[in-house]
Design a protein around this motif. Sequence first.
Motif, PDB file in Angstrom:
ATOM      1  N   GLY A  74      30.684  34.016  32.648  1.00 32.31           N
ATOM      2  CA  GLY A  74      31.864  33.252  32.275  1.00 32.31           C
ATOM      3  C   GLY A  74      33.032  34.153  31.925  1.00 32.31           C
ATOM      4  N   THR A  75      34.215  33.566  31.907  1.00 29.35           N
ATOM      5  CA  THR A  75      35.427  34.356  31.669  1.00 29.35           C
ATOM      6  C   THR A  75      36.379  33.664  30.702  1.00 29.35           C
ATOM      7  OG1 THR A  75      36.503  33.340  33.587  1.00 29.35           O
ATOM      8  CG2 THR A  75      35.365  35.437  33.948  1.00 29.35           C
ATOM      9  N   TRP A  76      35.876  32.782  29.880  1.00 31.31           N
ATOM     10  CA  TRP A  76      36.734  32.035  28.958  1.00 31.31           C
ATOM     11  C   TRP A  76      37.594  33.000  28.151  1.00 31.31           C
ATOM     12  CZ3 TRP A  76      38.048  27.160  28.851  1.00 31.31           C
ATOM     13  CH2 TRP A  76      38.679  26.652  27.719  1.00 31.31           C
ATOM     14  N   GLU A 114      49.091  29.659  36.802  1.00 29.85           N
ATOM     15  CA  GLU A 114      49.059  30.793  35.882  1.00 29.85           C
ATOM     16  C   GLU A 114      49.470  30.418  34.461  1.00 29.85           C
ATOM     17  OE1 GLU A 114      50.086  34.610  37.515  1.00 29.85           O
ATOM     18  OE2 GLU A 114      50.103  33.715  39.526  1.00 29.85           O
ATOM     19  N   SER A 115      50.092  29.258  34.294  1.00 29.26           N
ATOM     20  CA  SER A 115      50.406  28.812  32.931  1.00 29.26           C
ATOM     21  C   SER A 115      49.133  28.423  32.178  1.00 29.26           C
ATOM     22  CB  SER A 115      51.385  27.631  32.955  1.00 29.26           C
ATOM     23  OG  SER A 115      50.759  26.459  33.441  1.00 29.26           O
ATOM     24  N   ARG A 116      48.030  28.235  32.926  1.00 26.39           N
ATOM     25  CA  ARG A 116      46.744  27.885  32.295  1.00 26.39           C
ATOM     26  C   ARG A 116      45.679  28.945  32.585  1.00 26.39           C
ATOM     27  NH1 ARG A 116      45.259  21.880  33.851  1.00 26.39           N
ATOM     28  NH2 ARG A 116      45.647  22.642  35.943  1.00 26.39           N
ATOM     29  N   ILE A 117      46.105  30.192  32.769  1.00 24.30           N
ATOM     30  CA  ILE A 117      45.190  31.263  33.154  1.00 24.30           C
ATOM     31  C   ILE A 117      44.048  31.443  32.158  1.00 24.30           C
ATOM     32  CG2 ILE A 117      46.471  33.165  32.055  1.00 24.30           C
ATOM     33  CD1 ILE A 117      44.871  33.376  35.552  1.00 24.30           C
ATOM     34  N   ARG A 118      44.265  31.159  30.886  1.00 26.33           N
ATOM     35  CA  ARG A 118      43.209  31.315  29.874  1.00 26.33           C
ATOM     36  C   ARG A 118      42.067  30.315  30.064  1.00 26.33           C
ATOM     37  NH1 ARG A 118      43.194  36.031  27.085  1.00 26.33           N
ATOM     38  NH2 ARG A 118      45.230  36.521  26.268  1.00 26.33           N
ATOM     39  N   GLU A 119      42.305  29.245  30.826  1.00 28.00           N
ATOM     40  CA  GLU A 119      41.268  28.247  31.086  1.00 28.00           C
ATOM     41  C   GLU A 119      40.379  28.624  32.264  1.00 28.00           C
ATOM     42  OE1 GLU A 119      42.941  24.301  31.480  1.00 28.00           O
ATOM     43  OE2 GLU A 119      44.545  24.839  30.078  1.00 28.00           O
ATOM     44  N   VAL A 120      40.785  29.619  33.056  1.00 27.70           N
ATOM     45  CA  VAL A 120      40.032  29.993  34.256  1.00 27.70           C
ATOM     46  C   VAL A 120      38.632  30.440  33.871  1.00 27.70           C
ATOM     47  CG1 VAL A 120      39.860  31.674  36.124  1.00 27.70           C
ATOM     48  CG2 VAL A 120      42.067  30.603  35.620  1.00 27.70           C
ATOM     49  N   ASP A 121      37.667  29.922  34.604  1.00 30.51           N
ATOM     50  CA  ASP A 121      36.277  30.309  34.403  1.00 30.51           C
ATOM     51  C   ASP A 121      35.540  30.048  35.713  1.00 30.51           C
ATOM     52  OD1 ASP A 121      33.979  31.181  33.047  1.00 30.51           O
ATOM     53  OD2 ASP A 121      34.442  29.981  31.288  1.00 30.51           O
ATOM     54  N   GLU A 122      34.285  30.483  35.768  1.00 31.45           N
ATOM     55  CA  GLU A 122      33.515  30.218  36.968  1.00 31.45           C
ATOM     56  C   GLU A 122      33.411  28.715  37.199  1.00 31.45           C
ATOM     57  OE1 GLU A 122      28.990  30.438  38.651  1.00 31.45           O
ATOM     58  OE2 GLU A 122      29.581  31.958  37.205  1.00 31.45           O
ATOM     59  N   ALA A 123      33.736  28.294  38.418  1.00 35.70           N
ATOM     60  CA  ALA A 123      33.654  26.900  38.851  1.00 35.70           C
ATOM     61  C   ALA A 123      34.672  25.984  38.166  1.00 35.70           C
ATOM     62  CB  ALA A 123      32.231  26.344  38.703  1.00 35.70           C
TER      63      ALA A 123
END
Length: 142
Positions: A74-76, A114-123
């Motif tokens: 994960g990448t949270w 990119e305004s929500r880049i912190r939400e990016v995670d696997e899947a």
Amino acid sequence: MRTPRFVFLDPDGTSGGRWLYVVVEAATGVFYQQQYGGTACRQGQVEGFLVPVYDLDALDALRDVFEKDFRRAGTWNHPWPDDERNRLRDIVGSIPYWTCDGNADGRHDLRLDESRIREVDEAWVPVATPDGPGVLMWRNSD
């Protein structure tokens, strides 16, 4: 007022795993739920409408990023340095998204939100579509 509906995408993992969907955020009363985040096993949901998208090369590239590079952990809240962000932006930007207004079809490429880049995670990758903000989803690796 209508009763909300909940749809869990691939609840038992038997779909074969070769799918990509975008849930475009909209007040539909339908909530799509997804396990994401690799072995972190996060649960997310987004209200909207489901748009199947298809690009096996992009799906393989997304899996490489999240399953190999991030080791399915994960990448949270990952900081996403420029090189990693650029790679993710390029992968997401290669995925075709088709729109139809009832008269004409049009191909557009997704864009990483990119305004929500912190939400990016696997899947679970926030994207911008011609129809509004959405979330790009695929089968979680765990």
